[in-house]
Design a protein around this motif. Structure first.
Motif, PDB file in Angstrom:
ATOM      1  N   LYS A   1       0.805  -1.241   0.083  1.00 42.72           N
ATOM      2  CA  LYS A   1       0.013  -0.195  -0.167  1.00 42.72           C
ATOM      3  C   LYS A   1       0.778   1.224  -0.224  1.00 42.72           C
ATOM      4  CE  LYS A   1      -3.819  -1.840   2.204  1.00 42.72           C
ATOM      5  NZ  LYS A   1      -4.957  -1.844   3.334  1.00 42.72           N
ATOM      6  N   ASN A   2       0.379   2.357  -0.438  1.00 40.36           N
ATOM      7  CA  ASN A   2       0.953   3.883  -0.369  1.00 40.36           C
ATOM      8  C   ASN A   2       0.733   3.963   1.228  1.00 40.36           C
ATOM      9  OD1 ASN A   2       1.101   3.884  -3.278  1.00 40.36           O
ATOM     10  ND2 ASN A   2      -0.790   4.938  -3.181  1.00 40.36           N
ATOM     11  N   THR A   3       1.628   4.916   1.619  1.00 42.39           N
ATOM     12  CA  THR A   3       1.772   5.199   2.901  1.00 42.39           C
ATOM     13  C   THR A   3       1.893   6.750   3.423  1.00 42.39           C
ATOM     14  OG1 THR A   3       3.075   3.120   3.073  1.00 42.39           O
ATOM     15  CG2 THR A   3       3.319   4.747   5.186  1.00 42.39           C
ATOM     16  N   ILE A   4       1.193   6.897   4.419  1.00 38.32           N
ATOM     17  CA  ILE A   4       1.488   8.300   5.078  1.00 38.32           C
ATOM     18  C   ILE A   4       2.203   8.088   6.175  1.00 38.32           C
ATOM     19  CG2 ILE A   4       0.020  10.076   6.412  1.00 38.32           C
ATOM     20  CD1 ILE A   4      -2.479   9.267   4.550  1.00 38.32           C
ATOM     21  N   LEU A   5       3.209   9.183   6.265  1.00 36.68           N
ATOM     22  CA  LEU A   5       4.024   9.419   7.177  1.00 36.68           C
ATOM     23  C   LEU A   5       3.785  10.624   8.017  1.00 36.68           C
ATOM     24  CD1 LEU A   5       5.678   7.195   6.015  1.00 36.68           C
ATOM     25  CD2 LEU A   5       7.757   8.569   6.760  1.00 36.68           C
ATOM     26  N   GLU A   6       3.831  10.806   9.179  1.00 39.47           N
ATOM     27  CA  GLU A   6       3.316  11.822  10.185  1.00 39.47           C
ATOM     28  C   GLU A   6       4.874  12.221  11.094  1.00 39.47           C
ATOM     29  OE1 GLU A   6       0.140  12.033  12.592  1.00 39.47           O
ATOM     30  OE2 GLU A   6      -1.213  11.941  10.892  1.00 39.47           O
ATOM     31  N   ILE A   7       5.420  13.198  10.715  1.00 39.03           N
ATOM     32  CA  ILE A   7       6.968  13.633  11.445  1.00 39.03           C
ATOM     33  C   ILE A   7       6.515  14.850  12.324  1.00 39.03           C
ATOM     34  CG2 ILE A   7       9.491  13.786  11.669  1.00 39.03           C
ATOM     35  CD1 ILE A   7       9.250  12.834   8.729  1.00 39.03           C
ATOM     36  N   ARG A   8       6.662  14.588  13.661  1.00 41.55           N
ATOM     37  CA  ARG A   8       6.278  15.797  14.578  1.00 41.55           C
ATOM     38  C   ARG A   8       7.738  16.200  15.400  1.00 41.55           C
ATOM     39  NH1 ARG A   8       1.262  13.586  14.754  1.00 41.55           N
ATOM     40  NH2 ARG A   8      -0.567  14.889  14.026  1.00 41.55           N
ATOM     41  N   ALA A   9       8.085  17.351  15.631  1.00 41.39           N
ATOM     42  CA  ALA A   9       8.995  18.024  16.500  1.00 41.39           C
ATOM     43  C   ALA A   9       8.731  17.639  17.932  1.00 41.39           C
ATOM     44  CB  ALA A   9       9.177  19.415  16.467  1.00 41.39           C
ATOM     45  N   GLY A  10       9.601  17.014  18.882  1.00 37.23           N
ATOM     46  CA  GLY A  10       9.062  16.632  20.201  1.00 37.23           C
ATOM     47  C   GLY A  10       9.937  17.358  21.082  1.00 37.23           C
ATOM     48  N   THR A  11      10.817  16.561  21.787  1.00 32.72           N
ATOM     49  CA  THR A  11      11.578  17.581  22.960  1.00 32.72           C
ATOM     50  C   THR A  11      12.912  18.363  22.193  1.00 32.72           C
ATOM     51  OG1 THR A  11      12.641  15.532  23.299  1.00 32.72           O
ATOM     52  CG2 THR A  11      10.833  15.885  24.892  1.00 32.72           C
ATOM     53  N   GLY A  12      13.072  19.295  22.562  1.00 34.05           N
ATOM     54  CA  GLY A  12      14.104  20.049  22.215  1.00 34.05           C
ATOM     55  C   GLY A  12      13.983  21.323  21.317  1.00 34.05           C
ATOM     56  N   GLY A  13      12.830  22.002  21.282  1.00 33.37           N
ATOM     57  CA  GLY A  13      12.336  23.177  20.696  1.00 33.37           C
ATOM     58  C   GLY A  13      12.951  23.379  19.412  1.00 33.37           C
ATOM     59  N   ASP A  14      13.644  24.498  19.252  1.00 28.84           N
ATOM     60  CA  ASP A  14      13.833  24.981  17.741  1.00 28.84           C
ATOM     61  C   ASP A  14      14.688  23.569  17.203  1.00 28.84           C
ATOM     62  OD1 ASP A  14      12.431  27.144  17.544  1.00 28.84           O
ATOM     63  OD2 ASP A  14      14.247  28.320  18.502  1.00 28.84           O
ATOM     64  N   GLU A  15      15.649  22.974  17.842  1.00 24.79           N
ATOM     65  CA  GLU A  15      16.320  22.242  17.217  1.00 24.79           C
ATOM     66  C   GLU A  15      15.599  20.771  16.714  1.00 24.79           C
ATOM     67  OE1 GLU A  15      19.891  19.788  16.150  1.00 24.79           O
ATOM     68  OE2 GLU A  15      19.415  21.933  16.127  1.00 24.79           O
ATOM     69  N   ALA A  16      14.643  20.462  17.890  1.00 21.71           N
ATOM     70  CA  ALA A  16      13.712  19.219  17.343  1.00 21.71           C
ATOM     71  C   ALA A  16      12.968  19.701  15.962  1.00 21.71           C
ATOM     72  CB  ALA A  16      12.783  19.154  18.261  1.00 21.71           C
ATOM     73  N   ALA A  17      12.651  20.928  15.712  1.00 22.14           N
ATOM     74  CA  ALA A  17      11.976  21.320  14.733  1.00 22.14           C
ATOM     75  C   ALA A  17      12.996  21.389  13.401  1.00 22.14           C
ATOM     76  CB  ALA A  17      11.102  22.771  14.846  1.00 22.14           C
ATOM     77  N   LEU A  18      13.901  21.660  13.832  1.00 24.89           N
ATOM     78  CA  LEU A  18      15.064  21.666  12.524  1.00 24.89           C
ATOM     79  C   LEU A  18      15.425  20.182  12.084  1.00 24.89           C
ATOM     80  CD1 LEU A  18      17.586  24.357  13.951  1.00 24.89           C
ATOM     81  CD2 LEU A  18      16.087  24.577  11.811  1.00 24.89           C
ATOM     82  N   PHE A  19      15.366  19.343  13.272  1.00 22.52           N
ATOM     83  CA  PHE A  19      15.678  17.822  12.855  1.00 22.52           C
ATOM     84  C   PHE A  19      14.225  17.222  12.224  1.00 22.52           C
ATOM     85  CE2 PHE A  19      16.152  13.333  13.851  1.00 22.52           C
ATOM     86  CZ  PHE A  19      17.361  13.044  12.993  1.00 22.52           C
ATOM     87  N   CYS A  20      13.300  17.893  12.438  1.00 22.42           N
ATOM     88  CA  CYS A  20      12.059  17.165  11.871  1.00 22.42           C
ATOM     89  C   CYS A  20      12.095  17.383  10.258  1.00 22.42           C
ATOM     90  CB  CYS A  20      10.901  17.883  12.288  1.00 22.42           C
ATOM     91  SG  CYS A  20       9.360  17.681  11.769  1.00 22.42           S
TER      92      CYS A  20
END
Length: 354
Positions: A108-127
């Motif tokens: 099947k085709n697939t849906i991925l959800e990636i969310r920033a967790g702990t780490g603030g701005d750095e987590a968002a950058l890694f997301c």
């Protein structure tokens, strides 16, 4: 195992005969269904035939050895025996893998959800970095990437991104990616060069088909509102953003990336169906059995599955104790070695249970 393989070969023959039936051949839907079933069995049947071919040749070789006195012929027969026994052993290993029950979601085709967790701005950058890695991996596989929802931060990071991957056997390759992905590196904003640890969560969901999941219209609540960008600034002046609430489960999905309310509604429903299907599958799995001791991973977002250590150029998958020192390549989408190792580990676990 032999009896099971004989039954599979007979089943494929029956399907082939059914495909030749004019009544089936004249109905595209029935013919496609039969063709898919026939193709699903092809690899197993083809390998079984090779096994039987080599087995027949081995019997003939052993009969030659039984009464032969010529040293040269005996030597040649011994070589044939060794080759055939080796090939039959390889066929047997392959057949055991082919007989492992297939995950119906693998193709099947697939849906991925990636969310920033702990780490603030750095987590968002890694997301954002992880989204790029999966996108590059999709390019390598020839898959199409379709962004369903994307929330940016002011520093170029992503608070959340939801995207769909369309292609061949997507879920089979990515189903082990669900969980917590941890990153250890010196953030760009860190003046003193200290290493920070941040994390993002990944959810992997097969696309739900209508025949598998029925959603009643009365169970859905739709709300529309104006889209907004970072800082609350209006990005358009129409009520195009859509919020869908599934009343029985309490699941809520919002989508505002498109200027069209109709497109946002369609994307929100696609995400909602995938989440409901994943929830249904998890509940059914829990009813059938407790998670296997050797299971590669449950896909639970709370499970820390992988660490990306930039100072050491290291990627470690904690479920199978795999470490590779090619982090830069991995972040550029070269994830196949890690995924192959996860697939092999899961197959070995399943073989150990049969």
């Amino acid at each position: 195992m032999r009896r099971k393989l004989q039954d599979i070969a007979a089943e494929q023959q029956r399907i082939g005969e059914r495909m030749a039936d004019p009544e089936v051949a004249s109905k595209p839907a029935l013919f496609r269904e039969a063709a898919r079933a026939h193709a699903d069995l092809s690899a197993t049947v083809a390998r079984f035939r090779l096994f039987l071919r080599d087995e027949t040749q081995l019997v003939g070789t052993l009969s030659v050895l039984d009464g032969e006195t010529d040293p040269d012929l005996i030597s040649m027969a011994r070589e044939d025996q060794a080759r055939l026994e080796h090939d039959m052993s390889e066929h047997e290993k392959a057949l055991k893998l082919l007989l492992i029950p297939k995950d119906p979601n693998d193709s099947k085709n697939t849906i991925l959800e990636i969310r920033a967790g702990t780490g603030g701005d750095e987590a968002a950058l890694f997301c954002a970095d992880l989204y790029r890695a999966y996108s590059r991996f999709a390019e390598r596989k020839g898959w199409k990437v379709e962004v369903l929802s994307l929330h940016e931060t002011g520093l170029g990071g992503l608070k959340e991104v939801i995207f769909k991957l369309n292609g061949e056997n997507v879920y089979s390759q990515l189903k082990y990616e669900g969980g917590v992905h941890r990153v250890q590196r010196v953030p760009k904003t860190e003046a003193q060069g200290r290493i920070h640890t941040s994390a993002v969560t990944v959810a992997v969901m097969p696309e739900a088909e209508d025949v598998e999941l029925k959603i009643e219209e009365k169970d859905l609540q739709f709300d529309v509102y104006r889209s907004s960008g970072p800082g609350g600034q209006s990005v358009n002046t129409t009520d195009s953003a859509v919020r869908v609430t599934h009343r029985p489960s309490g699941l809520v999905v919002t989508c505002q990336d498109e200027k069209s309310q109709h497109k946002n509604k369609a994307k929100a429903l696609l995400i909602l169906k995938a989440r409901l299907y994943a929830k249904m599958q998890a509940e059914e799995s829990a009813k059938r059995s407790v998670n296997r001791k050797n299971q590669v991973g449950s896909g639970d977002r709370s499970e820390r599955i992988r660490t990306y250590n930039f100072p050491q150029n290291r990627v470690t998958d904690h479920r199978i104790n795999l470490t590779i020192y090619r982090l830069e390549q991995a972040m550029d989408g070269d994830l196949q070695d890690v995924i192959d190792a996860l697939v092999a580990s899961d197959q070995a676990a399943q073989l150990g249970e049969t």
